[in-house]
Design a protein around this motif. Sequence first.
Motif, PDB file in Angstrom:
ATOM      1  N   PRO A 152      19.032  36.730  32.103  1.00  0.00           N
ATOM      2  CA  PRO A 152      19.254  36.545  30.676  1.00  0.00           C
ATOM      3  C   PRO A 152      19.405  38.148  30.141  1.00  0.00           C
ATOM      4  CG  PRO A 152      17.959  34.867  30.838  1.00  0.00           C
ATOM      5  CD  PRO A 152      18.455  36.021  32.081  1.00  0.00           C
ATOM      6  N   ASP A 153      19.009  39.572  31.357  1.00  0.00           N
ATOM      7  CA  ASP A 153      18.539  40.291  30.629  1.00  0.00           C
ATOM      8  C   ASP A 153      20.448  41.173  31.470  1.00  0.00           C
ATOM      9  OD1 ASP A 153      18.121  42.793  29.109  1.00  0.00           O
ATOM     10  OD2 ASP A 153      17.226  43.233  31.262  1.00  0.00           O
ATOM     11  N   MET A 154      21.161  40.374  32.059  1.00  0.00           N
ATOM     12  CA  MET A 154      22.252  40.912  32.889  1.00  0.00           C
ATOM     13  C   MET A 154      23.329  41.124  31.470  1.00  0.00           C
ATOM     14  SD  MET A 154      22.282  40.333  36.814  1.00  0.00           S
ATOM     15  CE  MET A 154      21.460  40.994  37.828  1.00  0.00           C
ATOM     16  N   GLN A 155      23.924  41.899  32.335  1.00  0.00           N
ATOM     17  CA  GLN A 155      25.107  42.212  30.889  1.00  0.00           C
ATOM     18  C   GLN A 155      26.626  42.003  31.937  1.00  0.00           C
ATOM     19  OE1 GLN A 155      25.420  43.633  26.901  1.00  0.00           O
ATOM     20  NE2 GLN A 155      28.188  44.968  27.765  1.00  0.00           N
ATOM     21  N   TRP A 156      27.959  41.529  31.806  1.00  0.00           N
ATOM     22  CA  TRP A 156      28.329  41.704  32.913  1.00  0.00           C
ATOM     23  C   TRP A 156      29.790  41.814  31.985  1.00  0.00           C
ATOM     24  CZ3 TRP A 156      29.910  41.382  37.325  1.00  0.00           C
ATOM     25  CH2 TRP A 156      31.116  41.100  38.685  1.00  0.00           C
ATOM     26  N   SER A 157      30.766  42.953  32.712  1.00  0.00           N
ATOM     27  CA  SER A 157      32.566  42.865  32.155  1.00  0.00           C
ATOM     28  C   SER A 157      33.098  43.189  33.072  1.00  0.00           C
ATOM     29  CB  SER A 157      32.041  45.094  31.236  1.00  0.00           C
ATOM     30  OG  SER A 157      31.067  44.977  30.858  1.00  0.00           O
ATOM     31  N   THR A 158      34.376  42.426  32.584  1.00  0.00           N
ATOM     32  CA  THR A 158      35.454  42.555  33.877  1.00  0.00           C
ATOM     33  C   THR A 158      36.037  43.066  34.738  1.00  0.00           C
ATOM     34  OG1 THR A 158      35.117  39.595  33.283  1.00  0.00           O
ATOM     35  CG2 THR A 158      37.040  40.683  35.141  1.00  0.00           C
ATOM     36  N   LEU A 159      36.632  43.852  35.296  1.00  0.00           N
ATOM     37  CA  LEU A 159      37.504  44.985  35.403  1.00  0.00           C
ATOM     38  C   LEU A 159      38.656  44.225  36.058  1.00  0.00           C
ATOM     39  CD1 LEU A 159      34.619  47.590  37.286  1.00  0.00           C
ATOM     40  CD2 LEU A 159      35.217  47.340  34.731  1.00  0.00           C
ATOM     41  N   ALA A 160      38.494  43.396  37.019  1.00  0.00           N
ATOM     42  CA  ALA A 160      39.656  43.210  37.147  1.00  0.00           C
ATOM     43  C   ALA A 160      39.798  41.222  38.219  1.00  0.00           C
ATOM     44  CB  ALA A 160      39.653  43.872  38.789  1.00  0.00           C
ATOM     45  N   MET A 161      40.433  40.438  38.560  1.00  0.00           N
ATOM     46  CA  MET A 161      41.332  39.371  38.829  1.00  0.00           C
ATOM     47  C   MET A 161      41.760  39.493  40.195  1.00  0.00           C
ATOM     48  SD  MET A 161      39.034  38.041  36.790  1.00  0.00           S
ATOM     49  CE  MET A 161      39.820  35.716  37.215  1.00  0.00           C
ATOM     50  N   GLN A 162      41.155  39.396  40.894  1.00  0.00           N
ATOM     51  CA  GLN A 162      42.617  39.346  42.650  1.00  0.00           C
ATOM     52  C   GLN A 162      42.237  37.303  42.746  1.00  0.00           C
ATOM     53  OE1 GLN A 162      39.775  41.763  44.250  1.00  0.00           O
ATOM     54  NE2 GLN A 162      40.681  43.403  44.104  1.00  0.00           N
ATOM     55  N   SER A 163      43.849  37.291  43.097  1.00  0.00           N
ATOM     56  CA  SER A 163      43.849  36.151  44.316  1.00  0.00           C
ATOM     57  C   SER A 163      44.259  36.338  45.376  1.00  0.00           C
ATOM     58  CB  SER A 163      45.175  35.578  43.824  1.00  0.00           C
ATOM     59  OG  SER A 163      46.258  36.560  44.338  1.00  0.00           O
ATOM     60  N   TYR A 164      43.866  35.212  46.158  1.00  0.00           N
ATOM     61  CA  TYR A 164      42.934  35.281  47.975  1.00  0.00           C
ATOM     62  C   TYR A 164      44.918  35.291  48.549  1.00  0.00           C
ATOM     63  CZ  TYR A 164      38.330  34.939  46.982  1.00  0.00           C
ATOM     64  OH  TYR A 164      36.930  35.448  46.396  1.00  0.00           O
ATOM     65  N   VAL A 165      44.785  36.064  49.163  1.00  0.00           N
ATOM     66  CA  VAL A 165      45.989  35.788  50.230  1.00  0.00           C
ATOM     67  C   VAL A 165      45.402  35.705  51.734  1.00  0.00           C
ATOM     68  CG1 VAL A 165      47.475  36.965  48.359  1.00  0.00           C
ATOM     69  CG2 VAL A 165      46.878  38.570  50.814  1.00  0.00           C
ATOM     70  N   LEU A 166      46.818  35.083  52.812  1.00  0.00           N
ATOM     71  CA  LEU A 166      46.198  35.182  53.736  1.00  0.00           C
ATOM     72  C   LEU A 166      47.186  36.677  54.359  1.00  0.00           C
ATOM     73  CD1 LEU A 166      45.935  34.472  56.494  1.00  0.00           C
ATOM     74  CD2 LEU A 166      48.345  33.290  55.757  1.00  0.00           C
ATOM     75  N   ILE A 250      51.094  37.077  52.583  1.00  0.00           N
ATOM     76  CA  ILE A 250      51.507  35.692  52.581  1.00  0.00           C
ATOM     77  C   ILE A 250      50.549  35.199  51.739  1.00  0.00           C
ATOM     78  CG2 ILE A 250      51.830  33.585  53.307  1.00  0.00           C
ATOM     79  CD1 ILE A 250      52.680  35.094  56.241  1.00  0.00           C
ATOM     80  N   GLU A 251      50.996  34.879  50.123  1.00  0.00           N
ATOM     81  CA  GLU A 251      51.062  34.253  48.599  1.00  0.00           C
ATOM     82  C   GLU A 251      50.133  32.615  49.757  1.00  0.00           C
ATOM     83  OE1 GLU A 251      50.702  35.788  46.078  1.00  0.00           O
ATOM     84  OE2 GLU A 251      51.040  37.280  46.956  1.00  0.00           O
ATOM     85  N   ILE A 252      49.574  32.204  49.219  1.00  0.00           N
ATOM     86  CA  ILE A 252      48.925  30.904  49.381  1.00  0.00           C
ATOM     87  C   ILE A 252      49.045  29.992  47.773  1.00  0.00           C
ATOM     88  CG2 ILE A 252      46.586  28.933  49.735  1.00  0.00           C
ATOM     89  CD1 ILE A 252      45.872  31.941  51.510  1.00  0.00           C
ATOM     90  N   PRO A 253      49.951  30.003  46.887  1.00  0.00           N
ATOM     91  CA  PRO A 253      50.377  28.800  45.755  1.00  0.00           C
ATOM     92  C   PRO A 253      48.821  27.595  45.017  1.00  0.00           C
ATOM     93  CG  PRO A 253      51.998  29.131  46.524  1.00  0.00           C
ATOM     94  CD  PRO A 253      51.509  29.609  48.225  1.00  0.00           C
ATOM     95  N   GLU A 254      48.346  27.301  46.750  1.00  0.00           N
ATOM     96  CA  GLU A 254      47.379  26.065  46.363  1.00  0.00           C
ATOM     97  C   GLU A 254      46.221  27.113  46.380  1.00  0.00           C
ATOM     98  OE1 GLU A 254      50.821  24.161  48.858  1.00  0.00           O
ATOM     99  OE2 GLU A 254      49.491  26.309  48.558  1.00  0.00           O
ATOM    100  N   PHE A 255      45.979  28.305  46.149  1.00  0.00           N
ATOM    101  CA  PHE A 255      44.334  28.842  46.730  1.00  0.00           C
ATOM    102  C   PHE A 255      44.542  29.154  44.366  1.00  0.00           C
ATOM    103  CE2 PHE A 255      41.280  30.738  48.938  1.00  0.00           C
ATOM    104  CZ  PHE A 255      40.624  31.025  48.672  1.00  0.00           C
ATOM    105  N   ALA A 256      43.697  28.215  43.655  1.00  0.00           N
ATOM    106  CA  ALA A 256      44.014  28.769  42.695  1.00  0.00           C
ATOM    107  C   ALA A 256      42.842  29.325  41.925  1.00  0.00           C
ATOM    108  CB  ALA A 256      43.755  27.682  41.041  1.00  0.00           C
ATOM    109  N   LYS A 257      41.485  29.175  43.432  1.00  0.00           N
ATOM    110  CA  LYS A 257      40.556  30.061  42.436  1.00  0.00           C
ATOM    111  C   LYS A 257      41.087  32.053  42.790  1.00  0.00           C
ATOM    112  CE  LYS A 257      37.218  27.096  42.701  1.00  0.00           C
ATOM    113  NZ  LYS A 257      36.049  26.219  43.263  1.00  0.00           N
ATOM    114  N   LYS A 258      40.241  32.812  41.602  1.00  0.00           N
ATOM    115  CA  LYS A 258      40.569  33.932  41.922  1.00  0.00           C
ATOM    116  C   LYS A 258      39.067  34.800  41.828  1.00  0.00           C
ATOM    117  CE  LYS A 258      44.910  34.663  39.076  1.00  0.00           C
ATOM    118  NZ  LYS A 258      45.334  34.876  40.122  1.00  0.00           N
TER     119      LYS A 258
END
Length: 291
Positions: A152-166, A250-258
């Motif tokens: 509860p005492d932690m605060q998170w600020s998102t800076l970047a979202m990265q996809s996964y690649v081969l 190489i892109e992996i279209p099936e890998f949706a999570k970032k």
Amino acid sequence: MIAELRTFLVAAQLESFAATADKVGLTQSAVSAQIRRLELEFGYALFHRTGRAVHLSKPGLVAMERAAEIVALFDRLRDISRESVISGTIKVGVISTAYASLLAPAMSGFIKDNSDVLFSVSVGVSMGLMQRLEARDLDVAVIVKPPFSLMPDMQWSTLAMQSYVLVVHEQVKGEEWRDILRQNPFIRYDSRSFGGSTISAFLKENRITTADVTETEEISLILDMTSRNAGVAIIPSCSEIMRFPAVRRIEIPEFAKKREIGIMTYRSKRRASLDAFVQYMADESGMETLS
């Protein structure tokens, strides 16, 4: 009556008005007068007096604890002006892939407007940096968001979202990621890391069995091995890939999570300089702050 309370705390420790007078630079009669004023105000005796000897009474023992709290709170009032000044040292922990792309530009821009701030930077892996943050060894950590709920005492600020690649050596032929993984040695992004566990789960879901040759959380090492055609790997799509011209992605279209990279702090440790820097990084990244 802060002065009287300070004298009382010394007298409670020494149990001697004479020794207290020497300690605080007053006469013994002045010490006695301060203690008497407190006793008249409180309505009970703080000490039992026997000749020249004094000993804390039972109410005096309780009063000593509360007086210490009051004096400490009073002393903290002095810190308000210092806490509002953007100065001092900010201890930052950062993962290697976020240093050049996120932290370094933010630090250089922030220092231009806040020259009294000094940064102390440590590079490490996400889990280790989070543990150092929890131990209060760091003020802020720029890491991969953990796959579990924050305290509860932690605060998170998102800076970047990265996809996964081969990533593969330029001599590796083909574009079908499944075939490439099955036909080449695999350099595994450490499955114990936050990002690596996501990759391992993806491979398991897609029933891909790999021929692992090594496992590490150091993306620079993975890319170095890939550039030497020692294997292929799945990693976050980071700017560090461009440092290795022999490596193609190489892109992996099936890998949706970032992979989510952000800045983590403790609310209880926030001060003006740290608040300003966290907000500066969030503004520079263009991402929204998440609690």
